[in-house]
Structure formats: structure tokens, C-alpha cells
Design an enzyme around this catalytic site. Structure first.
Site, short mmCIF file in Angstrom:
data_model
loop_
_atom_site.label_atom_id
_atom_site.label_comp_id
_atom_site.label_asym_id
_atom_site.label_seq_id
_atom_site.Cartn_x
_atom_site.Cartn_y
_atom_site.Cartn_z
N LYS A 197 0.85 -1.20 0.00
CA LYS A 197 0.00 0.00 0.00
C LYS A 197 0.88 1.25 0.00
O LYS A 197 1.51 1.58 1.00
CB LYS A 197 -0.93 0.05 1.22
CG LYS A 197 -1.99 1.13 1.00
CD LYS A 197 -2.60 1.70 2.24
CE LYS A 197 -1.79 2.73 2.92
NZ LYS A 197 -1.63 4.01 2.20
N GLU A 272 9.87 0.89 10.59
CA GLU A 272 10.92 1.90 10.39
C GLU A 272 10.24 3.24 10.61
O GLU A 272 9.43 3.67 9.79
CB GLU A 272 11.50 1.73 8.98
CG GLU A 272 12.90 2.27 8.86
CD GLU A 272 12.90 3.65 8.29
OE1 GLU A 272 12.83 4.61 9.09
OE2 GLU A 272 12.95 3.77 7.05
N CYS A 306 13.50 10.46 7.58
CA CYS A 306 13.37 9.97 8.96
C CYS A 306 14.69 10.13 9.70
O CYS A 306 14.71 10.24 10.92
CB CYS A 306 12.91 8.53 8.95
SG CYS A 306 13.77 7.53 7.76
N GLU A 403 9.73 15.13 16.12
CA GLU A 403 10.12 15.11 14.71
C GLU A 403 9.32 16.15 13.93
O GLU A 403 8.10 16.10 13.90
CB GLU A 403 9.85 13.70 14.14
CG GLU A 403 10.24 13.58 12.69
CD GLU A 403 10.16 12.14 12.18
OE1 GLU A 403 9.09 11.52 12.33
OE2 GLU A 403 11.17 11.65 11.66
P1 NAI Z 1 1.78 8.14 8.53
O1 NAI Z 1 2.55 7.31 9.47
O2 NAI Z 1 0.35 8.46 8.87
O3 NAI Z 1 1.75 7.47 7.07
C1 NAI Z 1 2.68 6.52 6.58
C2 NAI Z 1 1.94 5.38 5.88
O4 NAI Z 1 1.09 4.75 6.82
C3 NAI Z 1 1.02 5.83 4.74
O5 NAI Z 1 1.02 4.84 3.73
C4 NAI Z 1 -0.34 5.88 5.41
O6 NAI Z 1 -1.41 5.71 4.50
C5 NAI Z 1 -0.26 4.71 6.35
N1 NAI Z 1 -1.15 4.78 7.51
C6 NAI Z 1 -1.61 5.87 8.16
N2 NAI Z 1 -2.44 5.52 9.16
C7 NAI Z 1 -2.52 4.17 9.15
C8 NAI Z 1 -3.20 3.21 9.93
N3 NAI Z 1 -3.99 3.57 10.94
N4 NAI Z 1 -3.03 1.89 9.65
C9 NAI Z 1 -2.23 1.51 8.64
N5 NAI Z 1 -1.56 2.37 7.86
C10 NAI Z 1 -1.70 3.68 8.10
O7 NAI Z 1 2.58 9.48 8.30
P2 NAI Z 1 2.02 10.88 7.75
O8 NAI Z 1 0.70 11.19 8.40
O9 NAI Z 1 2.09 10.86 6.30
O10 NAI Z 1 3.13 11.86 8.32
C11 NAI Z 1 3.10 12.24 9.69
C12 NAI Z 1 4.48 12.28 10.27
O11 NAI Z 1 5.03 10.98 10.25
C13 NAI Z 1 5.49 13.10 9.53
O12 NAI Z 1 5.42 14.45 9.89
C14 NAI Z 1 6.77 12.48 9.98
O13 NAI Z 1 7.12 12.98 11.24
C15 NAI Z 1 6.43 11.02 10.12
N6 NAI Z 1 6.84 10.23 8.94
C16 NAI Z 1 7.96 9.48 9.03
C17 NAI Z 1 8.41 8.79 7.92
C18 NAI Z 1 9.63 7.96 7.96
O14 NAI Z 1 10.30 7.84 6.95
N7 NAI Z 1 9.95 7.31 9.06
C19 NAI Z 1 7.74 8.89 6.63
C20 NAI Z 1 6.52 9.66 6.66
C21 NAI Z 1 6.12 10.31 7.79
#
Ligand code: NAI
Ligand code: MG
Length: 499
Positions: A197, A272, A306, A403
Site C-alpha cells: 500500500k 521503520e 526519517c 520530529e
Molecule cells: P503516517 O505514518 O500516517 O503514514 C505513513 C503510511 O502509513 C502511509 O502509507 C499511510 O497511509 C499509512 N497509515 C496511516 N495511518 C494508518 C493506519 N492507521 N493503519 C495503517 N496504515 C496507516 O505518516 P504521515 O501522516 O504521512 O506523516 C506524519 C508524520 O510521520 C510526519 O510528519 C513524519 O514525522 C512522520 N513520517 C515518518 C516517515 C519515515 O520515513 N519514518 C515517513 C513519513 C512520515
């Protein structure tokens, strides 16, 4: 400097002009609900394309297809060598379509095209090549056993490393194609099948990847791609009772939800997650290199990494010089649309991220932080934020602890290296760290004391398919890349035969 808008390839214009479908069992299909969702161009805020919106029913179909491909074949009946060659071929095909991938990445994510061309796509190609080689090298051991309660008996005991099964993979938007590669590479090398996904902000490059199924019959159902929102499609995948493992990259907050969802069938979990990585500059450094490295540690990919070096610790005697130097670099960064040839930094990925980063800036200012440079949004169209250096911060401020995931660094002076280690480790995260010094003993000593999955010495943001990446503490579970990644996609079977 002159700038020009880069013309898109016809194939790319064509790709985004039609609603994109999802890939299930080798077929491009609409979502079960018939719904689509928009993906936006972050440089303008306008709708870029529409994509089929997956939800529970689509995830269920995709899991069934992945299960059949895993249990019945033909995927599971391929030899390791055949599997390796297919992965290698995939790398070749991505390379042949490098420009299309890079353009889609820039349109959907906002990053400068030159970055997508030089980093995102070649790193994805290299990852697949690296993992292709592993397909034929996933081995068990023979183990001499003694068994005290069967005196005189002889056994042949050995281990097999087998694929974990059907894997759900949920990826973020900061490096859309590359994150897909980090996930798919080890899954395919070990013989797993996948439901992927992509992030709702950036599904396009993954969908183009789905077009590259070069040997359809052998690979139908092996990689299923279901775009959709996290709370619906993502949650359904994490909770699905017939998924053997879920691999997630994203926020720590959602990482914890994934873990809870996985509890239902105790599927394996790898995570991660976020970071708040310290980048430490000692007084003895080559200033120019340390300044350039520290600027790119935070500003690369607009700080949407990240592992971004978002807490810059500088030894007191050179603090002012380093802050001045990094701020001067920040000021020179040309912020603009990713398709402009002169752009060094594009917009943030979404309105949500723009709001989040601006709220962090406001919170920092209200607690007494000062911006040496930047400190606000740029313009009123698109999601641009000025590269920002904050000083006057204290350890407990939100801008130092949380972050931000934007081009914002907090610069903090330190006096004593022994204090520094405690300060650098004073975070719930443990993803990465940087050390800048000419003293090799100090460099390796501090490297051993930092609680982080990656430590860069006199460099930053150096990634390689062979180098494991992942987090201590709340930055995650498990490692991606390198041979460590294979362990997360395999089960060990002990076989014991009486002779
Ligand atoms: P997120 O963690 O909500 O999204 C990442 C992935 O998880 C996306 O594919 C999203 O559709 C999915 N997702 C979201 N909620 C979910 C759920 N309940 N169950 C299963 N999958 C789910 O991150 P978002 O909202 O895009 O960004 C928020 C913050 O997260 C950013 O400001 C940053 O701090 C952090 N982040 C960290 C990343 C990394 O590389 N470790 C990458 C993206 C965001
Ligand atoms: Mg979210």
C-alpha cells in the site's frame, strides 16, 4: 541563475491523464467501491491525478491473490536463480524508465527532478540488483547436536530459511519508489508474496512500477498494489488475519497502531519509524566540510527524511561560525517547483505537512526560539517552507524533542563531550546520528555511545543497499537493506533426522 521548466515526457503526461487502477492478481482493476481519490501536485496544490481508492474488500482480494501465488505458484515453484534473475530484470526495467519514474516522483512528491534522477531512482535500481544476488544465497546451517537423554543416538540436524509468506507493506511518501524498493527487494529475494500500500500522497511511481511485470504468468499475484488511505486500506492490511508479516515505514504514532492491529493473528512486524537525529560537530573539524555536511544533513529532501540531522550540536568554541555557515547555506538554497531546473529544494509533500511544520515553528517561537534564517512559509501557492535554522532552544522544547519532518534544524552549543552524549541520546528516537571530528579515537568512542541504528562519521545521509538501516528505541523494529533485511522476511525451520 537561469531557470527553465523541464518538459514532461509524453508517457508521463499520458500516465497522469487517466485515473489509475490498482493491481490485483496481475490485473489492473477498479476499487470494489468504484471510488477514486485525488493526488496533488505539492508545487501548486492542484489535483495531479486520480487513483482507485482501495479499502477492506480490495485488500482482502489482494491478500487472497498473494496467498495463492505463495501457496500454489508458479512463483513458489521458481528456482532461487530464476527468482534472482526476475528481480535483476526488474532493476533493468526501472533503469530503462528512469526519466519517467523521476518525473512522476517530482510531480507527486515535489522533490527537485535532479534529485529524483540522481538519488531516488538509481538507489531503487541498485537495491533490486543487490537483493537479486541474495536470492541464491539464503542458506541454513548444519548443526552438531548432542541430546543428553538419547545416549549413543546420532542425528543429522540442519536449519532451513523459508519465506515468511504473505507480506503486507505500508510505505510513506518521502521517497515513494525507493521505499517500495526497500520493501519489495528482500520480500521477493526470499520468495514471499506482497500486498503493497503506497502512501495516499504519492501512489504514482509505485503504480508505474506495477506496469513493469515482465513475465506476467509467473508473477501474477506476487506483487499486488492497493493504493488508498491509511485509516482504511492500511489498517485493513495491518489487521488482515491471512497476512503473515507487516512491514511499515512512517510515523511512530501509526507504528504503534500497526502493532496493535497485528496482534490479532500475531503476524510478524517490522517498523521503520521517526527520528530526531543528533548531528554533532566538534571544535577540531574541517569547518567547510562540517558546515556543508550539516546543512545537507537537515535540508536534503526538504528535511523530510526519517534520519534528518535535525538536532545540530556544536562545540561551544565554533558554535557561532557553524551556525553562520549553515545559515548562509540555507539562504542560498533555491526553493521552488521541482520541475524548475534551478530548484534545490521543492515544496513539502502536502498541505498537512505544511501546516504541521509551520505549527512547529510557531511553537518554537512562542517558547523563545529564534530563527537565524527562514522561519516561515514561502509564498502562498504550493507547500513551500524556507530552510530554517533555530537557536535559543532548550532541551524540553517541542522543536527539540519532536520530529518536525521539514527543513528546520535546531542548533545547540555544547561544552563537554561527556555531557554531549547524554544530550544527544535524550530523545525517544534512535534512528541515526552524525559525528564531525578529526580525532578518530573520539569519533569511534562517541559512535559506540550513541543509541542509534546508523552513525555517520564526517559524512551524512550515505545510504547503500548493502548497509542495514533501522532504529533503536522508538525509531523501530528490525533493519532494512543489507543481509539483515532478509531475516525479517524468513522463518527458520530446524529439521532433525535420526540416523
Ligand atoms: P503516517 O505514518 O500516517 O503514514 C505513513 C503510511 O502509513 C502511509 O502509507 C499511510 O497511509 C499509512 N497509515 C496511516 N495511518 C494508518 C493506519 N492507521 N493503519 C495503517 N496504515 C496507516 O505518516 P504521515 O501522516 O504521512 O506523516 C506524519 C508524520 O510521520 C510526519 O510528519 C513524519 O514525522 C512522520 N513520517 C515518518 C516517515 C519515515 O520515513 N519514518 C515517513 C513519513 C512520515
Ligand atoms: Mg498520518
Amino acid at each position: 541563475m537561469a531557470t527553465a521548466t523541464i518538459q514532461l515526457e509524453d508517457k508521463v503526461t499520458d500516465f497522469i491523464s487517466k485515473p489509475r487502477k490498482m493491481l490485483i492478481n496481475g490485473q489492473w482493476v477498479e476499487s470494489a467501491s468504484g471510488k477514486t481519490f485525488p493526488t496533488y501536485n505539492p508545487a501548486t496544490g492542484e489535483v495531479l491525478a486520480r487513483v482507485a481508492e482501495g479499502d477492506r474488500e480490495d485488500i482482502d482480494r489482494a491478500v487472497k491473490a498473494a496467498r495463492t501465488a505463495f501457496e500454489v505458484g508458479p512463483w513458489s515453484r521458481l528456482t532461487a536463480s530464476e527468482r534472482g534473475r526476475l528481480i535483476w530484470k526488474l532493476a533493468d526495467l526501472i533503469e530503462q524508465h528512469l526519466e519517467e519514474f523521476a518525473e512522476l516522483e517530482t510531480l507527486d512528491n515535489g522533490k527537485p527532478l535532479k534529485v529524483a534522477r540522481a538519488a531516488d531512482v538509481p538507489l531503487a535500481v541498485d537495491l533490486f540488483r543487490y537483493m537479486a544476488g541474495w536470492a541464491t544465497k539464503i542458506e541454513g546451517n548444519t548443526i552438531p547436536i548432542s541430546v543428553p537423554y538419547t545416549p549413543g543416538a546420532k542425528y543429522l540436524a540442519y536449519t532451513l530459511r523459508e519465506p515468511v509468506g504473505v507480506v503486507g507493506q505500508i510505505i510513506p511518501w518521502n521517497f515513494p519508489l525507493l521505499m517500495a524498493a526497500w520493501k519489495l527487494g528482500p520480500a521477493l529475494a526470499t520468495g514471499c508474496t506482497v500486498v503493497l500500500k503506497p502512501a495516499e500522497q504519492t501512489p504514482l511511481s509505485c503504480l508505474l512500477l506495477g506496469e513493469l511485470r515482465h513475465v506476467k504468468k509467473k508473477t501474477d499475484g506476487v506483487v499486488n498494489i492497493v493504493p488508498g488511505y491509511g485509516e482504511t486500506a492500511g489498517a485493513a492490511l495491518a489487521a488482515h488475519p491471512d497476512v503473515d508479516k507487516v512491514a511499515f515505514t512512517g510515523s511512530t504514532e501509526v507504528g504503534k497502531l500497526i502493532l496493535q492491529a497485528a496482534a490479532g493473528n500475531l503476524k510478524k512486524v517490522s517498523l521503520e519509524l521517526g527520528g530526531k537525529s543528533p548531528n554533532v560537530v566538534f571544535g577540531d573539524v574541517d569547518l567547510d566540510k562540517a558546515i556543508a555536511g550539516s546543512a545537507s544533513a537537515i535540508f536534503f529532501n526538504h528535511g523530510q527524511c526519517c534520519c534528518a540531522g535535525s538536532r545540530l550540536y556544536v562545540e561551544k568554541e565554533i558554535f557561532d561560525k557553524v551556525v553562520e555557515g549553515v545559515s548562509a547555506k540555507a539562504e542560498k538554497i533555491r526553493v521552488g517547483p521541482g520541475l524548475e531546473s534551478s530548484t534545490d529544494m521543492g515544496p513539502l509533500v502536502s498541505q498537512e505537512q505544511l501546516t504541521r511544520v509551520c505549527n512547529y515553528l510557531e511553537s518554537g517561537f512562542s517558547e523563545g526560539a529564534k530563527a537565524v534564517v527562514g522561519g516561515s512559509r514561502q509564498g502562498d501557492k504550493g507547500y513551500f517552507v524556507k530552510p530554517t535554522v533555530l537557536v535559543n532552544t532548550s532541551e524540553k522544547m517541542k522543536v527539540v524533542q519532536e520530529e518536525i519532518f521539514g527543513p528546520v534544524v535546531t542548533a545547540i552549543p555544547f561544552k563537554d563531550p561527556s555531557e554531549l552524549v547524554a544530550q544527544a541520546n535524550d530523545t525517544v528516537y534512535g534512528l541515526a546520528a552524525g559525528i564531525w571530528t578529526r580525532d578518530i579515537q573520539k569519533a569511534h568512542r562517541i559512535a559506540s555511545q550513541l543509541r542509534a541504528g546508523t552513525v555517520w562519521i564526517n559524512c551524512y545521509n550515505i545510504f547503500d543497499a548493502a548497509l542495514p538501516f533501522g532504529g533503536y528505541k522508538q525509531s523501530g523494529w528490525g533493519r532494512e537493506m543489507g543481509h539483515d533485511a532478509l531475516e525479517m522476511y524468513t522463518e527458520v525451520k530446524a529439521v532433525c533426522a535420526a540416523l
